[in-house]
Design an enzyme around this catalytic site. Structure first.
Site, PDB file in Angstrom:
ATOM      1  N   SER A  65     -21.832 -37.009  25.022  1.00 55.78           N
ATOM      2  CA  SER A  65     -20.976 -35.866  24.681  1.00 55.78           C
ATOM      3  C   SER A  65     -19.501 -36.167  24.875  1.00 55.78           C
ATOM      4  CB  SER A  65     -21.374 -34.656  25.531  1.00 55.78           C
ATOM      5  OG  SER A  65     -22.638 -34.205  25.122  1.00 55.78           O
ATOM      6  N   HIS A  97     -20.737 -35.044  37.798  1.00 55.52           N
ATOM      7  CA  HIS A  97     -20.449 -35.572  36.463  1.00 55.52           C
ATOM      8  C   HIS A  97     -20.493 -34.487  35.399  1.00 55.52           C
ATOM      9  CE1 HIS A  97     -19.727 -39.646  35.158  1.00 55.52           C
ATOM     10  NE2 HIS A  97     -20.115 -39.265  33.966  1.00 55.52           N
TER      11      HIS A  97
END
Ligand code: RBF
Length: 164
Positions: A65, A97
């Site tokens: 992404s 993350h």
């Protein structure tokens, strides 16, 4: 916003702008591909159902992404598309993350919308687990890919309206 309260997968077709002649770029992430492929396919199906020609849809994949920013940016800068749809799926893990990727992608795609003339549609789903992602990619809560397609059609029409 709760997806339960808003689900464009059950849109009213008479209220959606027709996409004939529109060119669309779809960039999608390979991470969580079970989800992103379903979102991508939902977006394509809905674009075709609303007048967009198959030959006017360009698909491009990126590894994750975070790379949607670069992929969408390249598509926008090419000036070849009337709208760009960015599709990804980030599932919360045990480390921070998740937050960094979500914030980075959101900021990157937002910036493209402000700095360039092509609408970039935010098709990043961010969930706590796989089940929530499945529910939103063709499951109980519809397909967010469909919603991205509808949003792209509406935004292209809006742009044309405002630029006349
Ligand atoms: N990319 C996704 O599209 N979805 C994820 O859930 C996802 N989780 C990640 C978790 C970790 C710990 C790392 C290092 C990367 C993850 N990525 C994920 C990949 C990320 O978007 C990007 O491709 C890489 O960081 C390389 O720039």
């Amino acid at each position: 916003m709760a997806t339960e309260l808003k689900n464009l997968s059950s849109y009213d077709p008479t209220k959606v702008a027709n996409g004939k002649g529109r060119k669309i770029g779809i960039v999608y992430a390979e991470w969580n591909d079970e989800i992103t492929y379903a979102l991508r396919d939902g977006a394509v199906k809905t674009l075709l159902a609303n007048g967009v020609e198959e030959s006017d849809i360009t698909l491009a994949s990126v590894p994750g992404s975070f790379e949607l920013i670069f992929g969408a940016s390249q598509m926008v800068k090419s000036k070849s598309y009337d709208a760009v749809i960015a599709i990804g799926c980030v599932i919360r893990g045990d480390t921070p993350h998740f937050d960094y990727i979500c914030e980075g992608v959101t900021a990157g795609l937002s910036r493209l919308n402000v700095e360039y003339d092509t609408p970039v549609i935010f098709g990043l789903i961010t969930t706590n687990n796989l089940q929530q992602a499945q529910e939103r990619s063709g499951g109980r809560l519809g397909n967010k890919g469909d919603e991205c397609a509808i949003t792209a059609l509406q935004m292209m029409a809006l742009r044309q309206h405002l630029q006349q």
